[in-house]
Design an enzyme around this catalytic site. Structure first.
Site, PDB file in Angstrom:
ATOM      1  N   CYS A   1       0.832  -1.211   0.000  1.00 13.94           N
ATOM      2  CA  CYS A   1       0.000   0.000   0.000  1.00 13.94           C
ATOM      3  C   CYS A   1       0.865   1.259   0.000  1.00 13.94           C
ATOM      4  O   CYS A   1       2.023   1.239   0.411  1.00 13.94           O
ATOM      5  CB  CYS A   1      -0.890   0.017   1.220  1.00 13.94           C
ATOM      6  SG  CYS A   1      -2.102  -1.309   1.227  1.00 13.94           S
TER       7      CYS A   1
ATOM      8  N   GLY B   1      -0.727   0.267  -4.891  1.00 12.88           N
ATOM      9  CA  GLY B   1      -2.064  -0.243  -4.597  1.00 12.88           C
ATOM     10  C   GLY B   1      -3.082   0.373  -5.508  1.00 12.88           C
ATOM     11  O   GLY B   1      -3.165   1.594  -5.597  1.00 12.88           O
TER      12      GLY B   1
ATOM     13  N   ASN C   1       0.359   0.467   5.849  1.00 18.60           N
ATOM     14  CA  ASN C   1       1.079  -0.338   4.867  1.00 18.60           C
ATOM     15  C   ASN C   1       1.819  -1.421   5.635  1.00 18.60           C
ATOM     16  O   ASN C   1       2.641  -1.108   6.494  1.00 18.60           O
ATOM     17  CB  ASN C   1       2.062   0.541   4.085  1.00 18.60           C
ATOM     18  CG  ASN C   1       2.994  -0.247   3.175  1.00 18.60           C
ATOM     19  OD1 ASN C   1       4.061   0.237   2.831  1.00 18.60           O
ATOM     20  ND2 ASN C   1       2.614  -1.449   2.774  1.00 18.60           N
ATOM     21  N   GLY C   2       1.510  -2.678   5.326  1.00 13.76           N
ATOM     22  CA  GLY C   2       2.171  -3.771   6.024  1.00 13.76           C
ATOM     23  C   GLY C   2       1.169  -4.841   6.380  1.00 13.76           C
ATOM     24  O   GLY C   2       0.056  -4.872   5.851  1.00 13.76           O
TER      25      GLY C   2
ATOM     26  N   TYR D   1      11.537  -4.812  -6.651  1.00 15.76           N
ATOM     27  CA  TYR D   1      10.265  -4.782  -7.372  1.00 15.76           C
ATOM     28  C   TYR D   1       9.281  -3.717  -6.898  1.00 15.76           C
ATOM     29  O   TYR D   1       8.680  -3.015  -7.717  1.00 15.76           O
ATOM     30  CB  TYR D   1       9.605  -6.161  -7.258  1.00 15.76           C
ATOM     31  CG  TYR D   1       8.171  -6.178  -7.713  1.00 15.76           C
ATOM     32  CD1 TYR D   1       7.849  -6.091  -9.070  1.00 15.76           C
ATOM     33  CD2 TYR D   1       7.130  -6.276  -6.794  1.00 15.76           C
ATOM     34  CE1 TYR D   1       6.529  -6.094  -9.490  1.00 15.76           C
ATOM     35  CE2 TYR D   1       5.810  -6.278  -7.210  1.00 15.76           C
ATOM     36  CZ  TYR D   1       5.510  -6.187  -8.552  1.00 15.76           C
ATOM     37  OH  TYR D   1       4.214  -6.186  -8.961  1.00 15.76           O
TER      38      TYR D   1
END
Ligand code: SF4
Length: 472
Positions: free
Chosen positions: A18, A45, A119-120, A256
């Protein structure tokens, strides 16, 4: 929360993380600044986007399924006026893709409010959920955290965060806000990135530094692992809520997840990827006519490979960058076209050539197999796959959507078997030592668990289903 379906978009069905953005800048158009920030974090996201804005008195939240440019337009931005704002782009790692699970999450204790973007992925979610009780009826780990914070909100959000954050286990970067302040926090290992930027008349925070460039901010520093940062009219204040055993930034951010124009640990992601390509060319040379990337993430590495191999570099596949939610659940007819929806070959470039094809990773192998077939159909004489990360043999429990070994082709098959499955003439991976070297990160400061199985935060055998909270 984690990130997006990336079929053929670099990464073999690997999901992204995210995106978080926050800004404190009274007198500025904070919603528009956040829009630009989120726009540059779109790759992290694509399921939903949202913002929470405050004028110092009230918090207003707007969130919707879709891309940032689909969710926000001039009309919605005009209604989001205030002095501070946080924003989020989502890919789900817990919970379904529905409006209720879009972020920022908003909670109130009746007199005060808070908004949170995550995020996570937490690994002690069931324990936290029991603590919350079903009163909150949370369906995501992020919503559980927001509910826990709201239970302490009488003391203010800063104190609430200092009480709740030490109870969390797993990977988390948060942006949070109450009516007057923006907060940023990272887990004690700093698994997901988060940085602070300086605006001419305020401050901002973002998952990646590329967001600062479009927001007109200067990078100041990364939020430290185990640190809570408060930003308001008293300036920027730092609080340590937990000691950091060691930093463990996700190695995949370099390979990535992050955009090539971002920086981590001071290192340009583009330069790191070029170096990965150079090292891969030394480790796994190929006799070929042309080096092509799988766009977009394979691009920098393919340049590096071509440079060392002294093989011409070219574009062999064009990526459609504008596929949004419309195609996330395509019709059967569209699905049948598979990878061609996102990647289209250039036959004039490919015809009769022995290709080195550079990609960032192979997860399940199914998309890689389709890409190889597309290249062969376009006339490629040979396809030599070169992957700028080692085989992924272990699940990720920290926010990348590959949570069982069954879905990882390299967990169950040898390299030669994978080569046979994807239909390439040859297949080689960059070594773990090479990948780490290319990042130039200080020794021992990266999470590399999906490659070597050494998890910085202990996890059980398997993660619960991403929908577990919805079935309780
Ligand atoms: S397990 Fe892999 S993908 Fe997950 S955080 Fe660690 S390095 Fe990143």
């Amino acid at each position: 929360m984690l990130a997006s379906a990336a079929v053929g978009a670099g990464g073999d069905e690997l999901k992204e993380a995210c995106g978080l953005f926050g800004v404190w800048a009274p007198g500025e158009d904070v919603a528009r600044i956040t829009f630009f920030g989120l726009f540059s974090l779109q790759h992290r996201g694509q399921e939903s986007a949202g913002m929470a804005v405050s004028d110092g008195q009230h918090i207003l939240v707007y969130r919707e399924l879709g891309l940032v440019s689909q969710v926000f337009d001039e009309r919605t931005l005009a209604t989001l006026q205030g002095d501070l704002c946080i924003g989020h782009t989502r890919y789900s790692t817990t919970g379904s893709t529905n409006w209720e699970n879009a972020q920022p999450s908003f909670k109130t204790n009746g007199t005060r409010g808070l908004a949170l973007g995550h995020n996570g992925n937490l690994v002690n979610t069931p324990e936290l959920d029991r603590r919350v009780g079903r009163r909150g009826a949370a369906t995501t780990d992020s919503d559980i955290v927001a509910t826990l914070l709201a239970q302490h909100l009488d003391e203010g959000l800063e104190r609430a965060a200092l009480a709740v954050l030490p109870e969390l286990r797993g990977a988390y970067s948060f942006v949070m806000m109450d009516e007057r302040s923006v907060f940023a926090a990272r887990d004690p290992f700093g698994i997901r990135p988060l940085s602070i930027g300086r605006l001419p008349s305020g401050w901002c925070v973002a998952s990646e530094t590329c967001a600062f460039d479009v927001a007109g901010a200067q990078f100041v520093r990364e939020v430290e692992p185990g640190e809570l940062v408060t930003i308001d009219d008293r300036g920027v204040r730092s609080h340590r809520f937990a000691e950091s055993p060691r930093p463990a930034l996700c190695l995949f951010e370099f390979a990535y997840l992050s955009r090539a124009d971002s920086r981590h640990y001071g290192r340009s992601v583009h330069e790191a990827r070029r170096e990965m390509g150079r090292l891969l060319a030394r480790e796994a040379p190929a006799d070929a006519d042309l080096v092509i990337p799988i766009p977009d993430t394979g691009h920098s590495a393919a340049e590096g490979y071509a440079e060392v191999a002294r093989i011409p570099f070219g574009e062999g596949l064009m990526k459609n960058r504008y596929i949004g939610r419309t195609f996330i659940e395509p019709t059967p007819a569209l699905r049948a076209r598979g990878v061609r929806l996102k990647l289209n070959p250039l036959p004039e470039t490919i015809q009769g050539k022995r290709l080195v094809v550079v990609d960032d990773s192979i997860v399940r192998g199914t998309t890689t197999r389709q890409i190889v077939q597309v290249l062969r159909d376009a006339g490629a004489a040979e396809v030599h796959l070169r992957i700028v990360s080692p085989p992924i043999r272990w699940p990720c429990f920290y926010g990348i959507d590959m949570s069982t070994r069954d879905e990882l082709i390299a967990a169950n098959h040898r390299v030669e078997e994978i080569r046979d499955f994807v239909g390439a003439n040859s297949l080689a991976y960059l070594s773990l030592a090479g990948l780490v070297e290319a990042t130039r990160a200080p020794a021992g400061t990266l999470c590399r668990a999906c490659f070597d199985g050494e998890y910085p935060v202990p996890v059980g055998d398997q993660m619960p289903s991403k929908f577990a909270l919805e079935t309780l």
